[in-house]
Design a protein around this motif. Structure first.
Motif, PDB file in Angstrom:
ATOM      1  N   THR A  84      -6.919   1.224  -6.302  1.00 27.85           N
ATOM      2  CA  THR A  84      -7.459   2.306  -5.481  1.00 27.85           C
ATOM      3  C   THR A  84      -8.929   2.041  -5.177  1.00 27.85           C
ATOM      4  O   THR A  84      -9.629   1.348  -5.925  1.00 27.85           O
ATOM      5  N   TYR A 115      -8.064   5.081  -0.669  1.00 29.87           N
ATOM      6  CA  TYR A 115      -7.073   4.154  -0.134  1.00 29.87           C
ATOM      7  C   TYR A 115      -6.371   3.505  -1.332  1.00 29.87           C
ATOM      8  O   TYR A 115      -7.029   3.056  -2.270  1.00 29.87           O
ATOM      9  N   ARG A 116      -5.051   3.437  -1.276  1.00 25.41           N
ATOM     10  CA  ARG A 116      -4.256   2.950  -2.401  1.00 25.41           C
ATOM     11  C   ARG A 116      -3.458   1.713  -2.007  1.00 25.41           C
ATOM     12  O   ARG A 116      -3.036   1.569  -0.864  1.00 25.41           O
ATOM     13  N   ARG A 117      -3.222   0.834  -2.982  1.00 28.16           N
ATOM     14  CA  ARG A 117      -2.392  -0.342  -2.767  1.00 28.16           C
ATOM     15  C   ARG A 117      -1.772  -0.736  -4.103  1.00 28.16           C
ATOM     16  O   ARG A 117      -2.151  -0.211  -5.157  1.00 28.16           O
ATOM     17  N   GLU A 170       2.213  -3.205   6.830  1.00 30.74           N
ATOM     18  CA  GLU A 170       2.583  -1.882   6.313  1.00 30.74           C
ATOM     19  C   GLU A 170       3.691  -1.278   7.175  1.00 30.74           C
ATOM     20  O   GLU A 170       3.757  -1.548   8.382  1.00 30.74           O
ATOM     21  N   GLN A 214      -3.841  10.249  -0.467  1.00 33.62           N
ATOM     22  CA  GLN A 214      -5.272  10.249  -0.675  1.00 33.62           C
ATOM     23  C   GLN A 214      -5.783  11.661  -0.472  1.00 33.62           C
ATOM     24  O   GLN A 214      -5.143  12.477   0.160  1.00 33.62           O
ATOM     25  N   LEU A 221       0.840  -1.180   0.000  1.00 32.01           N
ATOM     26  CA  LEU A 221       0.000   0.000   0.000  1.00 32.01           C
ATOM     27  C   LEU A 221       0.882   1.240   0.000  1.00 32.01           C
ATOM     28  O   LEU A 221       1.921   1.284   0.644  1.00 32.01           O
ATOM     29  N   ASN A 248      -4.058   4.275   4.388  1.00 28.36           N
ATOM     30  CA  ASN A 248      -2.629   4.398   4.112  1.00 28.36           C
ATOM     31  C   ASN A 248      -1.912   5.099   5.269  1.00 28.36           C
ATOM     32  O   ASN A 248      -1.157   6.055   5.071  1.00 28.36           O
ATOM     33  N   VAL A 259       1.093   5.592   0.414  1.00 29.91           N
ATOM     34  CA  VAL A 259       0.407   6.725   1.008  1.00 29.91           C
ATOM     35  C   VAL A 259      -0.011   7.699  -0.073  1.00 29.91           C
ATOM     36  O   VAL A 259       0.679   7.909  -1.049  1.00 29.91           O
ATOM     37  N   MET A 300      -1.825   8.968   8.138  1.00 29.34           N
ATOM     38  CA  MET A 300      -2.229   9.054   6.747  1.00 29.34           C
ATOM     39  C   MET A 300      -2.196  10.526   6.320  1.00 29.34           C
ATOM     40  O   MET A 300      -2.531  11.418   7.117  1.00 29.34           O
TER      41      MET A 300
END
Length: 366
Positions: free
Chosen positions: A356, A346-348, A205, A24, A20, A267, A22, A279
């Motif tokens: 996303t 939220y991203r990965r 993470e 957003q 993931l 994140n 960071v 985050m």
């Protein structure tokens, strides 16, 4: 809760779950305002020392459960602040020698007050259940909750989502204290799960691995957002550290709660005091260090009863007052608030599914 109790055998390679990234953009879901919760904008420290608050609202009463005096005590009051000053009524004692009693979680379901708690020594900790039609008396004997695989388990919480009763908890994959994951299972009764247990989060993470040996995901709290999507907020990093914090798992729209890749992780921490772990767009606490193991103060403890966008709703959490040495003995219960925060991404990367996911997140206030 001791550091030695928190370990787990990892199930997902670091290169997958740990990918993931960071970044957003968050916008408020509406104008945030106090919605009659009666909470002060001050630090919110109560007179109750200790950890792991659990508070629900049933009718006009706020009802809490707390591990104390070799068992569990319940307090009831007409205001959230009043819980701390309410008479302590011992509703269960460990007369059977189960061991350490941790983190009781109270809900009101099917006309019964139900308290779920972990008890045991070392690797023997398992989840147990007591119930009563009354908040502060008449509880049943403790019954072990039959969870799949019968492994070490703590911090269990039942909830209803999409018409199915579920149970989510923190546990070990095997029989040794390597790492703590979050697991979910379907429930067939208040004390039994059906089918398998499914891992939904592992502390993989970088911001979940600031404090380790072992690394921690614990204290899950289910809540359904205004769009009908399920969230499991939880605490990361060791509770023995001021870097303890609250993060979020958000189930994708139409997702399967038992499928790990249908969950998107925030994140970073959403509520914490360690700047590098937060985050982007979320800020650290002002009055306390290491906030965690929170409870959403919801009607009957129902995960689907959270308010609409724009309204703050009450929470409680444990923390240590800033300027005080961080230790378990210096933890207190604090009142606070949360608000739904819309359009949060939220991203990965390097895992199955879309990279996303956009939806509601949460902002926490002291």
């Amino acid at each position: 809760m001791s550091p030695s109790r928190r370990r787990l055998v990892g199930l997902v390679p670091l290169g997958l779950a740990g990918a993931l990234v960071v970044g957003q953009v968050a916008t408020p879901a509406g104008t945030a305002h106090a919605a009659g919760d009666g909470l002060s904008s001050a630090s919110g420290r109560t007179s109750l020392g200790g950890a792991d608050p659990s508070v629900i609202k049933v009718g006009d009463l706020y009802v809490s459960a707390k591990s104390v005096d070799g068992g569990i005590a319940v307090r009831s009051a007409t205001t959230l602040e009043g819980v701390a000053e309410a008479p302590k009524r011992q509703v269960w004692r460990d007369t059977g020698g189960l061991g350490e009693v941790w983190a009781p979680e109270i809900v009101h379901h099917d006309g019964q007050y139900r308290i779920y708690f972990a008890a045991g020594r070392g690797a023997t900790h398992r989840m147990y259940h007591i119930s009563s039609p009354f908040a502060d008396t008449g509880y049943s004997a403790a019954t072990k909750v039959a969870l799949p695989d019968d492994k070490w388990a703590i911090d269990g919480v039942p909830f209803t989502f999409d018409g199915q009763r579920w149970f989510v908890w923190s546990g070990w994959s095997g029989d040794t204290n390597v790492e703590q994951n979050l697991y979910i299972a379907r429930m067939s009764s208040p004390t039994s799960a059906t089918g398998g247990r499914y891992v939904i989060s592992q502390p993989r993470e970088p911001w979940e691995r600031v404090v380790g040996n072992p690394y921690i995901n614990e204290a899950p709290q289910p809540i359904v957002d205004p769009s009908g999507r399920l969230h499991i907020t939880y605490s990361a990093n060791g509770s023995w550290s001021s870097k303890y914090c609250v993060a979020d798992l958000r189930l994708r729209a139409g997702g399967d709660p038992t499928y790990v890749w249908d969950w998107y992780k925030s994140n970073g921490c959403l509520f914490g005091s360690h700047v590098p772990s937060m985050m982007a767009g979320w800020h650290t606490t002002v009055n306390v260090d290491g906030p965690g193991h929170h409870t959403f103060v919801l009607p009957r403890g129902d995960a689907g009863a959270a308010p609409v966008p724009g309204n703050r709703f009450p929470t409680m959490f444990h923390a240590v007052e800033k300027g005080t040495p961080y230790s378990w003995s210096n933890r207190y219960w604090y009142t606070g608030t949360a608000v739904w925060w819309g359009s949060s991404t939220y991203r990965r990367a390097n895992v199955p599914g879309a990279p996303t996911d956009v939806g509601f997140s949460l902002k926490f206030f002291e």
